[in-house]
Design an enzyme around this catalytic site. Sequence first.
Site, short mmCIF file in Angstrom:
data_model
loop_
_atom_site.label_atom_id
_atom_site.label_comp_id
_atom_site.label_asym_id
_atom_site.label_seq_id
_atom_site.Cartn_x
_atom_site.Cartn_y
_atom_site.Cartn_z
N ARG A 1 0.82 -1.21 0.00
CA ARG A 1 0.00 0.00 0.00
C ARG A 1 0.85 1.26 0.00
O ARG A 1 0.32 2.37 0.06
CB ARG A 1 -0.89 0.02 1.24
CG ARG A 1 -2.11 -0.87 1.14
CD ARG A 1 -2.98 -0.75 2.36
NE ARG A 1 -4.20 -1.51 2.21
CZ ARG A 1 -5.03 -1.79 3.21
NH1 ARG A 1 -4.76 -1.37 4.43
NH2 ARG A 1 -6.13 -2.49 2.99
N GLU B 1 -2.42 -9.29 -4.54
CA GLU B 1 -3.76 -9.85 -4.70
C GLU B 1 -3.70 -11.34 -5.04
O GLU B 1 -4.52 -12.13 -4.57
CB GLU B 1 -4.55 -9.08 -5.77
CG GLU B 1 -4.86 -7.64 -5.40
CD GLU B 1 -5.69 -7.52 -4.13
OE1 GLU B 1 -6.34 -8.49 -3.74
OE2 GLU B 1 -5.66 -6.44 -3.51
N THR C 1 -5.10 -16.93 1.45
CA THR C 1 -4.01 -16.84 2.43
C THR C 1 -4.15 -15.56 3.26
O THR C 1 -4.52 -14.52 2.73
CB THR C 1 -2.65 -16.84 1.70
OG1 THR C 1 -2.64 -17.91 0.76
CG2 THR C 1 -1.50 -17.02 2.67
N LEU D 1 3.52 -21.15 0.34
CA LEU D 1 2.23 -20.44 0.26
C LEU D 1 1.10 -21.36 -0.20
O LEU D 1 -0.07 -21.08 0.03
CB LEU D 1 2.32 -19.29 -0.76
CG LEU D 1 2.63 -17.89 -0.25
CD1 LEU D 1 2.64 -16.90 -1.40
CD2 LEU D 1 1.62 -17.44 0.80
N GLY D 2 1.46 -22.46 -0.88
CA GLY D 2 0.44 -23.39 -1.37
C GLY D 2 -0.25 -22.88 -2.62
O GLY D 2 0.06 -21.80 -3.13
N TYR D 3 -1.18 -23.66 -3.12
CA TYR D 3 -1.93 -23.30 -4.34
C TYR D 3 -0.96 -22.86 -5.43
O TYR D 3 -0.98 -21.73 -5.91
CB TYR D 3 -2.94 -22.19 -4.05
CG TYR D 3 -3.94 -22.56 -2.99
CD1 TYR D 3 -5.09 -23.28 -3.30
CD2 TYR D 3 -3.72 -22.20 -1.66
CE1 TYR D 3 -5.99 -23.63 -2.33
CE2 TYR D 3 -4.63 -22.55 -0.68
CZ TYR D 3 -5.76 -23.26 -1.01
OH TYR D 3 -6.65 -23.60 -0.04
N TYR E 1 -12.32 -10.57 -9.62
CA TYR E 1 -11.87 -9.91 -8.39
C TYR E 1 -10.51 -9.23 -8.59
O TYR E 1 -10.33 -8.05 -8.27
CB TYR E 1 -11.79 -10.92 -7.23
CG TYR E 1 -10.98 -10.36 -6.10
CD1 TYR E 1 -11.55 -9.44 -5.23
CD2 TYR E 1 -9.63 -10.65 -5.96
CE1 TYR E 1 -10.81 -8.84 -4.24
CE2 TYR E 1 -8.87 -10.07 -4.97
CZ TYR E 1 -9.47 -9.17 -4.11
OH TYR E 1 -8.72 -8.56 -3.15
N ASP F 1 -15.02 -10.02 -2.86
CA ASP F 1 -14.36 -11.21 -2.36
C ASP F 1 -15.19 -11.73 -1.17
O ASP F 1 -16.29 -11.23 -0.92
CB ASP F 1 -12.89 -10.93 -1.97
CG ASP F 1 -12.79 -10.05 -0.74
OD1 ASP F 1 -13.82 -9.50 -0.29
OD2 ASP F 1 -11.68 -9.91 -0.20
N CYS G 1 -19.16 -5.20 16.23
CA CYS G 1 -20.10 -4.17 15.80
C CYS G 1 -19.88 -2.84 16.54
O CYS G 1 -20.13 -1.78 15.98
CB CYS G 1 -21.53 -4.65 16.01
SG CYS G 1 -21.91 -6.13 15.05
N CYS H 1 -17.69 -0.59 14.54
CA CYS H 1 -17.99 -0.55 13.10
C CYS H 1 -18.58 0.81 12.70
O CYS H 1 -19.51 1.31 13.33
CB CYS H 1 -19.00 -1.66 12.78
SG CYS H 1 -19.44 -1.68 11.03
N CYS I 1 -26.77 -0.88 9.88
CA CYS I 1 -26.66 -2.31 9.57
C CYS I 1 -27.93 -3.08 9.94
O CYS I 1 -28.38 -3.06 11.09
CB CYS I 1 -25.47 -2.88 10.34
SG CYS I 1 -25.27 -4.64 10.10
S1 SF4 Z 1 -21.46 -4.37 9.13
FE1 SF4 Z 1 -23.03 -4.81 10.65
S2 SF4 Z 1 -22.57 -6.89 11.38
FE2 SF4 Z 1 -20.73 -6.11 10.35
S3 SF4 Z 1 -19.52 -5.24 12.04
FE3 SF4 Z 1 -20.73 -3.59 11.10
S4 SF4 Z 1 -22.55 -3.47 12.40
FE4 SF4 Z 1 -21.62 -5.45 12.81
#
Ligand code: SF4
Length: 365
Positions: free
Chosen positions: A40, A52, A58, A95-97, A135, A153, A214, A217, A223
Amino acid sequence: MPESTPTTSFPALPRADRRTRLQNSLLAWFGTAKRDLPWRRNRDAYGIWISEAMLQQTRIATVIDYWLAFIHSFPTVQDLAQASEEQVLARWSGLGYYSRARSLHRAARSIVADHGGEFPRDRKTALVLPGVGEYTAGAVLSIAYGLPEALVDGNVERVFTRVFGLRAVSGSAPLRKHTWDLARRCLHGASPGDWNQALMELGATVCTPGEPHCHACPWSRLCVARRRGEASAWPSPKPRRKPVELKVAGLWVVNKGGLLLSRRPAKGSMAGMWELPTQQSQCPGASALWLGDWMPGLGVAGPECLFEAKHAITHHRIGMTVLKGKVTRKALSSNPSTLRWFAWGQLENQPLTGLTRKALAHLAP
Ligand code: SF4
């Protein structure tokens, strides 16, 4: 999810105001939570593409050292294209695969021969490269070139399932299609690379499988799964394939100079890689000493077990018993392309199987 038989149902795609709230909160969070990863540190398409390819199947913690060593050995796509397959497999070893490494190598040659040494800038052309799927194309084009290309993904699928309240079995075709529709609809036009990375980062560090975090988050107020108190149950798990248990024996045969290794067949699993001379036991669970069935002139020198190793590859669980072995000159001279002595100092740069690396780490002088 409360139902015993998972159903498939998707709410309507989100409207513009909801998308804007999701985008703003996630990008603000990513600005502070973004992990410092070596690929990055710039927008070099080659380095991003290698990362990627390595990250498929992995974990990031494992990939970092492999990525650094790989880039050190092959700093540019031209270096990778000029390397032999054996050199590439040696850097990938562990690393495999391994089909990923072979595809990467062939794609590097195509990029140099057909695309002026630059990863293609459009999805359709990128998808023709060996090993580059939807992807990977989306990741490289959006992150390296800032193009408005979506990606999905496993992390993105899980996050979308929860935040939008998608009822479906993980990895199922309808869910895959719907998450791609969502990914294209929600893509942040001005910062597609940051948006895609932020989505994957959220899935990898906060909206994790099992019990998500959560409280940390940025989407906790938006959500659906959290609001229903069902976050950890979404998406419905796919039926698990029962792992296949395999028991194998490996021979540890040394002389003054080094270790004897055998080469795997040119086709099939881990094709062409070097490993301890190995055979599969026909009686898993039994205390077999593997006294027969090796090639003539190669066999067990003593019954004591030197080392036991375990390894998992896709749905196989492999247990290897390493026994002290012996070999005759006749066996070596009649199998020169499949049996070879390697000096201890040479082994690091050979394409070795994961089990052989484990045995080396434990037994090598
Ligand atoms: S997207 Fe929803 S389920 Fe996922 S961590 Fe955030 S609040 Fe929780």
